[in-house]
Design a protein around this motif. Structure first.
Motif, PDB file in Angstrom:
ATOM      1  N   LEU A 114       0.835  -1.208   0.000  1.00  0.00           N
ATOM      2  CA  LEU A 114       0.000   0.000   0.000  1.00  0.00           C
ATOM      3  C   LEU A 114       0.867   1.254   0.000  1.00  0.00           C
ATOM      4  O   LEU A 114       0.552   2.234  -0.684  1.00  0.00           O
ATOM      5  CB  LEU A 114      -0.926   0.010   1.218  1.00  0.00           C
ATOM      6  CG  LEU A 114      -1.895   1.196   1.270  1.00  0.00           C
ATOM      7  CD1 LEU A 114      -2.862   1.160   0.087  1.00  0.00           C
ATOM      8  CD2 LEU A 114      -2.685   1.212   2.578  1.00  0.00           C
ATOM      9  N   ALA A 115       1.948   1.236   0.745  1.00  0.00           N
ATOM     10  CA  ALA A 115       2.854   2.386   0.768  1.00  0.00           C
ATOM     11  C   ALA A 115       3.426   2.645  -0.623  1.00  0.00           C
ATOM     12  O   ALA A 115       3.494   3.802  -1.083  1.00  0.00           O
ATOM     13  CB  ALA A 115       3.977   2.149   1.768  1.00  0.00           C
ATOM     14  N   ARG A 116       3.830   1.569  -1.326  1.00  0.00           N
ATOM     15  CA  ARG A 116       4.344   1.737  -2.684  1.00  0.00           C
ATOM     16  C   ARG A 116       3.248   2.233  -3.628  1.00  0.00           C
ATOM     17  O   ARG A 116       3.507   3.042  -4.525  1.00  0.00           O
ATOM     18  CB  ARG A 116       4.913   0.406  -3.192  1.00  0.00           C
ATOM     19  CG  ARG A 116       6.255   0.030  -2.575  1.00  0.00           C
ATOM     20  CD  ARG A 116       6.908  -1.119  -3.345  1.00  0.00           C
ATOM     21  NE  ARG A 116       6.144  -2.348  -3.217  1.00  0.00           N
ATOM     22  CZ  ARG A 116       6.362  -3.272  -2.279  1.00  0.00           C
ATOM     23  NH1 ARG A 116       7.313  -3.086  -1.379  1.00  0.00           N
ATOM     24  NH2 ARG A 116       5.644  -4.375  -2.250  1.00  0.00           N
ATOM     25  N   ALA A 117       2.028   1.758  -3.402  1.00  0.00           N
ATOM     26  CA  ALA A 117       0.909   2.193  -4.243  1.00  0.00           C
ATOM     27  C   ALA A 117       0.628   3.679  -4.047  1.00  0.00           C
ATOM     28  O   ALA A 117       0.337   4.400  -5.014  1.00  0.00           O
ATOM     29  CB  ALA A 117      -0.335   1.372  -3.922  1.00  0.00           C
ATOM     30  N   LEU A 118       0.712   4.160  -2.809  1.00  0.00           N
ATOM     31  CA  LEU A 118       0.487   5.588  -2.547  1.00  0.00           C
ATOM     32  C   LEU A 118       1.564   6.436  -3.223  1.00  0.00           C
ATOM     33  O   LEU A 118       1.286   7.530  -3.722  1.00  0.00           O
ATOM     34  CB  LEU A 118       0.465   5.856  -1.046  1.00  0.00           C
ATOM     35  CG  LEU A 118      -0.774   5.372  -0.288  1.00  0.00           C
ATOM     36  CD1 LEU A 118      -0.613   5.597   1.215  1.00  0.00           C
ATOM     37  CD2 LEU A 118      -2.034   6.076  -0.790  1.00  0.00           C
ATOM     38  N   LYS A 119       2.796   5.921  -3.228  1.00  0.00           N
ATOM     39  CA  LYS A 119       3.866   6.642  -3.905  1.00  0.00           C
ATOM     40  C   LYS A 119       3.592   6.716  -5.408  1.00  0.00           C
ATOM     41  O   LYS A 119       3.767   7.766  -6.042  1.00  0.00           O
ATOM     42  CB  LYS A 119       5.202   5.951  -3.651  1.00  0.00           C
ATOM     43  CG  LYS A 119       6.386   6.653  -4.310  1.00  0.00           C
ATOM     44  CD  LYS A 119       7.697   5.938  -4.009  1.00  0.00           C
ATOM     45  CE  LYS A 119       8.862   6.650  -4.688  1.00  0.00           C
ATOM     46  NZ  LYS A 119      10.158   5.958  -4.423  1.00  0.00           N
ATOM     47  N   ARG A 120       3.163   5.600  -5.967  1.00  0.00           N
ATOM     48  CA  ARG A 120       2.833   5.574  -7.388  1.00  0.00           C
ATOM     49  C   ARG A 120       1.641   6.487  -7.684  1.00  0.00           C
ATOM     50  O   ARG A 120       1.629   7.209  -8.686  1.00  0.00           O
ATOM     51  CB  ARG A 120       2.510   4.135  -7.823  1.00  0.00           C
ATOM     52  CG  ARG A 120       2.168   3.984  -9.289  1.00  0.00           C
ATOM     53  CD  ARG A 120       3.292   4.475 -10.163  1.00  0.00           C
ATOM     54  NE  ARG A 120       2.998   4.327 -11.585  1.00  0.00           N
ATOM     55  CZ  ARG A 120       3.499   5.110 -12.525  1.00  0.00           C
ATOM     56  NH1 ARG A 120       4.338   6.098 -12.222  1.00  0.00           N
ATOM     57  NH2 ARG A 120       3.189   4.915 -13.787  1.00  0.00           N
ATOM     58  N   SER A 121       0.644   6.478  -6.814  1.00  0.00           N
ATOM     59  CA  SER A 121      -0.526   7.342  -6.984  1.00  0.00           C
ATOM     60  C   SER A 121      -0.122   8.809  -6.990  1.00  0.00           C
ATOM     61  O   SER A 121      -0.667   9.612  -7.762  1.00  0.00           O
ATOM     62  CB  SER A 121      -1.532   7.090  -5.851  1.00  0.00           C
ATOM     63  OG  SER A 121      -2.023   5.771  -5.884  1.00  0.00           O
ATOM     64  N   THR A 122       0.828   9.160  -6.134  1.00  0.00           N
ATOM     65  CA  THR A 122       1.294  10.547  -6.075  1.00  0.00           C
ATOM     66  C   THR A 122       1.917  10.963  -7.404  1.00  0.00           C
ATOM     67  O   THR A 122       1.646  12.054  -7.924  1.00  0.00           O
ATOM     68  CB  THR A 122       2.319  10.705  -4.940  1.00  0.00           C
ATOM     69  OG1 THR A 122       1.715  10.330  -3.696  1.00  0.00           O
ATOM     70  CG2 THR A 122       2.810  12.138  -4.844  1.00  0.00           C
ATOM     71  N   GLU A 123       2.747  10.094  -7.951  1.00  0.00           N
ATOM     72  CA  GLU A 123       3.384  10.398  -9.237  1.00  0.00           C
ATOM     73  C   GLU A 123       2.339  10.598 -10.325  1.00  0.00           C
ATOM     74  O   GLU A 123       2.430  11.538 -11.134  1.00  0.00           O
ATOM     75  CB  GLU A 123       4.325   9.252  -9.610  1.00  0.00           C
ATOM     76  CG  GLU A 123       5.508   9.088  -8.663  1.00  0.00           C
ATOM     77  CD  GLU A 123       6.273   7.788  -8.902  1.00  0.00           C
ATOM     78  OE1 GLU A 123       5.803   6.987  -9.750  1.00  0.00           O
ATOM     79  OE2 GLU A 123       7.311   7.575  -8.250  1.00  0.00           O
ATOM     80  N   ALA A 144       1.506  12.367   2.795  1.00  0.00           N
ATOM     81  CA  ALA A 144       0.995  11.131   3.410  1.00  0.00           C
ATOM     82  C   ALA A 144       1.734   9.922   2.852  1.00  0.00           C
ATOM     83  O   ALA A 144       2.059   8.975   3.593  1.00  0.00           O
ATOM     84  CB  ALA A 144      -0.496  11.005   3.161  1.00  0.00           C
ATOM     85  N   SER A 145       2.016   9.951   1.548  1.00  0.00           N
ATOM     86  CA  SER A 145       2.752   8.868   0.913  1.00  0.00           C
ATOM     87  C   SER A 145       4.167   8.772   1.467  1.00  0.00           C
ATOM     88  O   SER A 145       4.680   7.672   1.729  1.00  0.00           O
ATOM     89  CB  SER A 145       2.794   9.086  -0.604  1.00  0.00           C
ATOM     90  OG  SER A 145       3.690   8.200  -1.225  1.00  0.00           O
ATOM     91  N   GLU A 146       4.815   9.916   1.630  1.00  0.00           N
ATOM     92  CA  GLU A 146       6.171   9.931   2.176  1.00  0.00           C
ATOM     93  C   GLU A 146       6.188   9.392   3.604  1.00  0.00           C
ATOM     94  O   GLU A 146       7.139   8.692   4.011  1.00  0.00           O
ATOM     95  CB  GLU A 146       6.734  11.349   2.135  1.00  0.00           C
ATOM     96  CG  GLU A 146       7.001  11.848   0.719  1.00  0.00           C
ATOM     97  CD  GLU A 146       7.320  13.328   0.656  1.00  0.00           C
ATOM     98  OE1 GLU A 146       7.166  14.008   1.704  1.00  0.00           O
ATOM     99  OE2 GLU A 146       7.703  13.818  -0.422  1.00  0.00           O
ATOM    100  N   ALA A 147       5.135   9.697   4.363  1.00  0.00           N
ATOM    101  CA  ALA A 147       5.046   9.187   5.730  1.00  0.00           C
ATOM    102  C   ALA A 147       4.928   7.671   5.741  1.00  0.00           C
ATOM    103  O   ALA A 147       5.525   6.995   6.587  1.00  0.00           O
ATOM    104  CB  ALA A 147       3.841   9.810   6.437  1.00  0.00           C
TER     105      ALA A 147
END
Length: 535
Positions: A114-123, A144-147
């Motif tokens: 999920l953390a990786r998905a949030l990073k991808r979502s941000t991009e 939030a993704s960075e956190a």
């Protein structure tokens, strides 16, 4: 009693339940989020756009027979994209797109996934916005993704990661006024950022097993699911009525009707409410209204028949290019139709979805189409349509109704698409837009003091005037617009303006500007009493 959740069983079913919980909490928060406008206008719709986008994602997920997180995330991404409304809805759809990409091929997901998905979502979200601005929903998503990423090296437990995500999202929302001076001056935080925080908070509360507002859930048979899928290309029925009663709650009525259809508008007070929605089942809306009070002026129109009739009647025979314009109000719709455009109902408080505009584009009888969004919040949705459509689609970035009308006047059916787009874009700069509405809260903006209930005026989207009545504000607005330097003033009046006021206004305008050609036309728009065009 709290639920016991298996921390190792995060499959597609779990993903669906997480976001269903988020939608329940978001639904409760919609009025608060809508009120977080930079300007005190009565047409805040960020919360509404995010809720409708999220519900579109869940609706598609409910039809997914595969319970892997990969399949459900993909279904959510498809639903969110087609149901995306406004800038906040488009950004939210990119979050689901990131989940789908990161979870591809997986049956289950972990906290690190999920953390990786949030990073991808941000991009993806930053790429989806033409001009990313910090201090907005984008910032909240990124931080939030960075956190989430910051603790995955030591912890893979989804609950712990989400606790960190939600805390940072809350802090990030609180910091948005530090990054955007206009938020600080208006005394609000970013509405989209607040909506995202609420969604994440809903997920966290689900993971903790906390009780959330209940909603009736029904298993959808395969045949019904197929029928619903085919209904996506239908317009349905335009349903309107006046509801008279006691103790009516417009916000609550609006939220309930949003579950029955689209393009929902509910305006009024505790005694009289005007309702408008597009629905495949008008009987449900009528039945709901009769439970609350007495119905008057009931009108139900089949939009599928209207659309087909319009296609047959309105297309310019000598042109290979169709034009799609977004507009609301009886008069404004007629103006665009008379100029040869196909109209998608929408605008303030009722931003059309990607699906609605895409349907209009695909239904147009030509392979080349020009879209006129006529609203800054519809513009990102139009860009998503362009990406999805197999036709050649160009967008003339009109941000107001007068800009859209001015642009369409530069259209020449004998020219090719590229030449027309250039000419129409040039036409955008030939007009200035004024708008008059009523302030819903007090504020101070760039030295201008505004009190709740006052009339306020906007020049090309900037708040510049306030006064006790529309006449006073109109005079201020036209003075700052240097109206005497223009040739034509067109005033589109809204649904709440009386004939007597119009007669008086017509005389005043001719007294103030005797050398200016003045046209006063029915717009029929809600919320804005006057839309002014100077060219």
């Amino acid at each position: 009693m709290q639920r016991k959740i298996d921390l190792n069983a995060w499959d597609g079913q779990s993903l669906r339940k997480m976001f269903r919980a988020a939608s329940r909490l978001l639904r409760q928060s919609v009025p608060t989020i809508n009120a977080l406008n930079v300007f005190p206008v009565p047409d805040g719709d960020t919360g509404t756009n995010m809720l409708l986008t999220l519900e579109a994602a869940l609706e598609r997920a409910n039809l997914c027979p595969n319970h892997s997180c990969s399949a459900v995330a993909q279904a959510m991404a498809e639903g969110a994209l087609m149901g995306a409304r406004g800038n906040s809805g488009v950004i939210l759809s990119q979050i689901f797109r990131g989940l789908a990409q990161e979870f591809e091929g997986q049956d289950h997901f972990s906290g690190k996934d999920l953390a990786r998905a949030l990073k991808r979502s941000t991009e993806l979200a930053y790429k989806a916005v033409s001009h990313p601005v910090e201090g907005t929903m984008l910032t909240v998503l990124r931080e939030a993704s960075e956190a989430a990423s910051s603790i995955t090296s030591s912890n893979d437990e989804l609950l712990k990661i989400m606790e960190r995500v939600v805390q940072e999202a809350q802090n990030s929302v609180a910091r948005t006024p530090e990054l955007l001076p206009v938020l600080r001056e208006s005394g609000v935080v970013d509405a989209g950022g607040q909506g995202l925080y609420v969604i994440l908070e809903g997920i966290l509360r689900f993971l903790k097993g906390e009780k959330l507002p209940e909603e009736h859930e029904v298993e959808i048979p395969a045949q019904v699911a197929a029928e619903r899928a085919s209904e996506e290309t239908q317009y349905g029925y335009c349903t309107e009525f006046l509801l008279q009663g006691e103790g009516l709650r417009p916000d609550e009525i609006r939220q309930n009707l949003a579950q029955m259809g689209e393009s929902v508008m509910v305006v009024g007070d505790e005694n009289l409410v005007r309702v408008h929605l597009h629905t495949l089942d008008p009987g449900s809306a009528i039945s709901y209204g009769t439970k609350l009070g007495t119905l008057k002026q009931v009108k139900i129109e089949n939009m599928d028949e209207q659309h087909q009739d319009f296609l047959a009647r309105k297309v310019l025979p000598s042109s290979t290019i169709s034009m799609i314009a977004v507009a609301s109000g009886e008069g404004l719709t007629r103006v665009f139709e008379s100029l040869g455009a196909l109209v998608v109902p929408g605008g303030e408080t009722m931003n059309p979805s990607v699906k609605e505009i895409l349907h209009a584009v695909e239904s147009a009888p030509t392979d080349e189409v020009i879209i006129l969004p006529n609203n800054s919040d519809v513009l990102p949705v139009a860009h998503q349509v362009r990406r999805l459509c197999s036709k050649r689609v160009e967008i003339v970035p009109s941000k107001t109704i007068p800009q859209g009308i001015a642009a369409i006047l530069f259209f020449d059916p004998e020219r090719d698409l590229e030449t027309n787009v250039k000419a129409m874009q040039k036409g955008l700069s030939s007009v200035r837009t004024g708008e008059i509405t009523t302030a819903v809260r007090s504020m101070r903006y760039k030295g201008l003091s505004v009190k709740e209930g006052q009339c306020i005026g906007f020049l090309d989207g900037e708040l510049i005037a306030a006064g006790e009545n529309r006449e006073q504000v109109l005079q201020q607005l036209l003075s700052q617009m240097n109206a005497e330097k223009y040739e034509l003033l067109t005033l589109y009046y809204g649904s709440g303006v009386s004939p007597a006021e119009l007669d008086n206004l017509s005389q005043l305008l001719r007294q103030w500007y005797p050398n200016l050609q003045v046209e006063i036309l029915l717009g029929g728009q809600l919320h804005y009493d006057y839309i002014i065009s100077l060219e």
